[in-house]
Design a protein around this motif. Structure first.
Motif, PDB file in Angstrom:
ATOM      1  N   TYR A  97       0.817  -1.199   0.000  1.00  5.92           N
ATOM      2  CA  TYR A  97       0.000   0.000   0.000  1.00  5.92           C
ATOM      3  C   TYR A  97       0.856   1.256   0.000  1.00  5.92           C
ATOM      4  O   TYR A  97       1.947   1.264   0.551  1.00  5.92           O
ATOM      5  N   SER A 156       1.852   4.516   1.543  1.00  3.94           N
ATOM      6  CA  SER A 156       1.782   4.913   2.945  1.00  3.94           C
ATOM      7  C   SER A 156       2.677   6.118   3.191  1.00  3.94           C
ATOM      8  O   SER A 156       3.566   6.408   2.388  1.00  3.94           O
ATOM      9  N   SER A 177       3.341   2.614  -3.448  1.00  7.03           N
ATOM     10  CA  SER A 177       3.126   1.174  -3.563  1.00  7.03           C
ATOM     11  C   SER A 177       3.600   0.656  -4.916  1.00  7.03           C
ATOM     12  O   SER A 177       4.003  -0.494  -5.050  1.00  7.03           O
ATOM     13  N   ASP A 237      -3.054   3.881   2.080  1.00  8.43           N
ATOM     14  CA  ASP A 237      -4.131   3.855   1.097  1.00  8.43           C
ATOM     15  C   ASP A 237      -4.013   2.634   0.209  1.00  8.43           C
ATOM     16  O   ASP A 237      -2.893   2.189  -0.091  1.00  8.43           O
ATOM     17  N   HIS A 238      -5.150   2.132  -0.234  1.00  9.07           N
ATOM     18  CA  HIS A 238      -5.168   0.958  -1.099  1.00  9.07           C
ATOM     19  C   HIS A 238      -4.613   1.224  -2.492  1.00  9.07           C
ATOM     20  O   HIS A 238      -4.266   0.293  -3.210  1.00  9.07           O
ATOM     21  N   TYR A 290      -2.792   1.746  -5.870  1.00  5.67           N
ATOM     22  CA  TYR A 290      -1.517   1.315  -6.429  1.00  5.67           C
ATOM     23  C   TYR A 290      -1.029   2.459  -7.292  1.00  5.67           C
ATOM     24  O   TYR A 290      -1.421   2.616  -8.437  1.00  5.67           O
TER      25      TYR A 290
END
Length: 120
Positions: free
Chosen positions: A31, A33, A52, A96-97, A99
């Motif tokens: 993720y 970050s 990420s 956060d998810h 990419y």
């Protein structure tokens, strides 16, 4: 997902501190970050992040050359050197998810803050 920041405290100007962010529910290396800080009366500032997509890093001009961010699957670490009184703030870790390459405009997850106080 819960983020937990630790390592804040009081230090004299010129000193160092290391902040650590741990999390339940995900691994940091998957993720985007990073770290924000907030000084009372001022807008929060994104000071560093790790992408990420490619592991690239970002530093705000205010901390560039003094702070270093790193991560492994279990944690994210912010090494803070040559601390100044202007670095006094509450520091938050975020993730956060997405990419993507940071900095990004939105983070899904925020940890509780940890206070850093630098005395001159």
């Amino acid at each position: 997902v819960q983020l937990q920041a630790s390592g804040g405290g009081k230090v004299q100007a010129g000193g160092s501190l290391t902040l650590t962010c741990t999390a339940s529910g995900f691994t940091f290396d998957r993720y985007t970050s990073g770290w924000f800080r907030r000084v009372p009366g001022k807008e929060r500032e994104e000071i560093s992040c790790i992408s990420s997509s490619d592991g690239s890093t970002y530093y705000a001009n205010s901390v560039k050359g003094r702070f270093t961010v790193s991560r492994d699957s279990a944690k994210m670490v912010l090494h803070m050197n040559s601390l100044q009184s202007e670095d006094t703030a509450v520091y938050y870790c975020v993730a956060d998810h997405s990419y993507s390459t940071c900095p990004i405009s939105h983070y899904d997850f925020w940890g509780q803050g940890t206070q850093v106080t630098v005395s001159s």
